[in-house]
Design a protein around this motif. Structure first.
Motif, short mmCIF file in Angstrom:
data_model
loop_
_atom_site.label_atom_id
_atom_site.label_comp_id
_atom_site.label_asym_id
_atom_site.label_seq_id
_atom_site.Cartn_x
_atom_site.Cartn_y
_atom_site.Cartn_z
N GLU A 597 50.13 35.46 67.16
CA GLU A 597 51.18 36.45 66.97
C GLU A 597 51.86 36.80 68.29
OE1 GLU A 597 52.37 37.82 64.31
OE2 GLU A 597 50.98 36.98 62.84
N PRO A 598 53.19 36.98 68.29
CA PRO A 598 53.88 37.48 69.48
C PRO A 598 53.29 38.82 69.91
CG PRO A 598 55.45 36.69 67.87
CD PRO A 598 54.12 36.69 67.18
N GLY A 599 53.09 38.98 71.21
CA GLY A 599 52.51 40.21 71.74
C GLY A 599 51.03 40.10 72.04
N ALA A 600 50.35 39.05 71.52
CA ALA A 600 48.93 38.86 71.81
C ALA A 600 48.75 38.55 73.29
CB ALA A 600 48.36 37.74 70.95
N LEU A 601 47.76 39.18 73.91
CA LEU A 601 47.53 38.99 75.33
C LEU A 601 46.66 37.77 75.60
CD1 LEU A 601 46.95 42.69 76.50
CD2 LEU A 601 49.04 41.34 76.57
N ILE A 602 46.93 37.10 76.71
CA ILE A 602 46.22 35.88 77.11
C ILE A 602 45.32 36.22 78.30
CG2 ILE A 602 46.49 33.49 77.88
CD1 ILE A 602 49.38 33.66 76.69
N PHE A 603 44.04 35.81 78.21
CA PHE A 603 43.07 36.13 79.25
C PHE A 603 42.47 34.84 79.82
CE2 PHE A 603 43.34 39.87 76.62
CZ PHE A 603 43.28 40.92 77.52
N PRO A 604 41.91 34.91 81.03
CA PRO A 604 41.33 33.69 81.62
C PRO A 604 40.03 33.27 80.96
CG PRO A 604 40.97 35.58 83.05
CD PRO A 604 41.89 36.04 81.97
N ASN A 605 39.31 34.23 80.34
CA ASN A 605 38.04 33.90 79.69
C ASN A 605 37.73 34.96 78.66
OD1 ASN A 605 36.60 36.15 81.09
ND2 ASN A 605 37.04 34.89 82.90
#
Length: 659
Positions: A597-605
């Protein structure tokens, strides 16, 4: 004609007979095969509520009340397979002989509908985003262009439209509901003002008489950027209603979307029979609908007292007013005391449940002398939050005002201005003047001070902070907002004791950052009140999680083999520099088949959870996953990442990057 058990009599005083309906023109339609009776002027929602249908369905084994803010999308049965014809219950006119079906969520077929077939729509709400609005994914059709677009038909929007027309602009006024004027009637009159009904009627008549103003009622704007707005419009013809997504080009835009009523935080705060004061007021005054004969009011805001008095005049028994403020005074409070209505200051609702006998609801209070009250209906008001949804989508910023306990707009946008309650004004006088002021701002003209007089707190106690009950481990769920998101109070906030071996008895969110996307403005505000979002970060969270995706990148998806990166000029302004000056646009492919979904945050792990630890954000759907913006250090092909989406950890990798 089938009984309408929740319809007030046609001689109900104080306008509670329903100004929108014509009782000489009865009608009948079907909803999921069930016959529902109503009158010309009803919406599908108001007719359903009048007939005693007050439950959407079950969410985590608890019923969810049917309200103006929480209802499923519907469609004519013959058009149900096409999402562009989907309709909202609250805005769709009831039509004689029509056959409507609910969309989006699976219907229950078991014991729930067997035992309460008349009250519930019987929908299963445990799936992700079951009350989705299908039209929000459809590209808009070019419809009209105008010098000035005004969003919102309350007194501020009406004033802005008239001010624009007076200086020679062509104006399009868009109102989500089927009527103009807004809800000023609930808030009463201050010294020097005429009656709210007079202001609303006068401004509405002037707008309808102005040749330069085109009014689009039953039209809701849901996405916006400078120069363009996308809206869902209901078009009605004999025997049918259809939804249509349109794009409106406008050189200047005024957002006069009003304020959102907040939901107090307590267990069971979305059970059937619980409604916001503004929702209850509109249903009574517009449609003559009032479920039950007894009501309790729980508030931290003075207008709720006015609703209690109006209801009492209409023959409704108001058992008690629970005010979260320990000491409060206002003319409404004094008047309601003269009515003989029992008042309980410093009292918060601890929880609500289904009463075993004598009424629909049992209401448990949290005070020095706790009570359990039985009632047909609980009306709640947790205060007011300016509706900044479209402001954020357009790229506007906001910040938390600790004194007023709410998000407020910050800064300016080219060709877009705020007016009325959305701009933070309190009084009807201030809202009306702010409409004209917004036009002066957009035209670069000299601006005059807006007169928004605030009564001395000695005489008029301001709204208190959002009422938050102590967490409970059992009972119905606690929700952060009354809308379609169904976001619950995170489990971490409900822990009273912390032991190494302790685990929550019921699964749920532990951080607001794990919530489904996007968040509603009220959910962000509740997150601040609960200590789940730092007050200083509330504006950034609102920009990233309320805005979701800009209008400029909503388009048909490209072929899976030929991904189309987002142009740098299409990145929302609030994201510029958020992930570093060299942030890259990348294609993200999840390890499992799903849509991000647009707005979902992306994390390194998977260990990273806090929004400050995010290395990027999803910007747009893609056939193979998503297009996102990530920090340059992470923008390496085949680099593994984690996306926190819909409360779950989704493992993914960066497949391509824009060179």
């Amino acid at each position: 004609m089938r009984p309408q058990i929740n319809r007030l009599p046609e001689n109900a005083p104080k306008g509670f007979a329903g100004t929108a309906i014509d009782r000489t023109r009865p009608l009948r339609f079907r909803l999921d095969g069930r016959i529902v009776s109503g009158y010309a002027g009803d919406t599908v929602l108001s007719a359903a509520l009048a007939a005693g249908i007050d439950t959407v369905g079950q969410h985590q084994n608890s019923p969810i009340g049917l309200t103006s803010w929480a209802h499923p999308a519907i469609s004519h049965a013959s058009l149900a397979s096409d999402p562009q014809f989907a309709l909202p219950m609250a805005r769709t006119p009831a039509q004689d002989g029509a056959e409507f079906v609910t969309l989006g969520a699976e219907r229950s077929r078991g014991m729930t509908r067997l035992f309460q077939p008349g009250r519930t729509l019987g929908l299963k709400l445990d799936a992700a985003r079951p009350l989705t609005r299908p039209w929000r994914t459809i590209p808009g059709a070019a419809d009209t262009s105008t010098d000035l677009l005004v969003i919102g038909g309350g007194v501020a929007g009406l004033s802005a439209a008239l001010a624009g027309a007076r200086v020679g602009l062509t104006v399009t006024l868009v109102e989500a509901r089927g009527f103009l004027g807004g809800h000023s009637g609930l808030f009463g009159t201050q010294e020097g003002e005429d009656a709210p009904e007079e202001s609303m009627a006068r401004l509405s008549a002037e707008v309808e008489a102005a040749e330069a103003i085109t009014v689009l009622a039953a039209t809701q704007v849901f996405s916006i950027r400078p120069g363009l707005a996308r809206a869902h419009r209901i078009e009605t013809s004999p025997g049918t209603s259809r939804g249509r997504v349109i794009d409106i080009a406008a050189e200047r835009i005024v957002i006069a979307a009003g304020a959102l009523e907040r939901l107090p935080i307590f267990a069971g705060n979305r059970l059937p029979g619980i409604a916001g004061c503004l929702d209850a007021y509109e249903m009574a005054t517009r449609f003559g609908v009032w479920p039950g004969q007894r009501a309790i009011v729980a508030t931290g805001s003075n207008p709720a007292y006015r609703l209690a008095m109006l209801a009492s005049d209409a023959g409704i028994e108001i058992g008690r007013i629970l005010d979260a403020r320990p000491e409060s005074t206002s003319r409404f409070i004094a008047f309601s005391r003269a009515y003989g209505i029992v008042q309980s200051p410093g009292t918060v609702v601890a929880s609500a449940g289904t009463a075993r006998s004598g009424g629909l609801l049992s209401v448990h209070t949290e005070s020095r002398h706790g009570h359990t009250l039985v009632t047909d209906r609980l009306l709640v008001c947790g205060g007011w939050q300016p509706d900044l949804t479209l402001w954020h989508i357009a790229g506007g910023s906001s910040a938390w005002n600790a004194d007023r306990c709410r998000l407020e707009a910050q800064g300016r946008l080219d060709s877009i201005a705020l007016a009325g309650s959305a701009a933070g004004y309190f009084t009807r006088r201030g809202c009306i003047q702010s409409g004209a002021d917004a036009i002066d701002q957009l035209l670069g003209r000299a601006r005059r001070a807006v007169d928004d007089p605030i009564v001395d707190p000695v005489h008029e106690t301001p709204d208190g902070p959002l009422a938050i009950a102590s967490p409970v481990s059992e009972g119905a769920p606690t929700y952060l907002d009354a809308g379609i998101g169904l976001l619950q109070r995170p489990a971490e906030a409900a822990r009273k004791r912390r032991f190494a071996f302790w685990r929550p008895a019921r699964g749920g969110l532990t951080l607001l950052s794990e919530a489904p996307q996007p968040l509603a403005v009220n959910e962000v505000a509740a997150g601040v009140n609960l200590g789940l979002i730092p007050a200083e970060a509330a504006g950034i969270v609102a920009q990233e999680r309320v805005a979701s995706v800009p209008l400029s990148v909503q388009q048909e998806l490209p072929d899976p083999g030929n991904w189309v990166p987002i142009k740098p000029t299409e990145i929302p302004a609030y994201l510029i520099g958020r992930y570093g000056p060299e942030a890259r646009i990348v294609r993200i492919v999840p390890n499992e088949a799903r849509i991000l979904e647009p707005g979902a945050l992306i994390f390194p792990n998977s260990d990273a959870r806090h929004p400050d630890e995010a290395i990027g954000v999803v910007l747009r759907h893609d056939p193979a996953g998503a297009v996102g913006l990530v920090a340059a250090r992470a923008a390496t092909t085949d680099n593994p990442v984690t996306v926190r989406e819909k409360g779950q950890i989704v493992r993914a990798q960066i497949a391509e990057q824009d060179t």
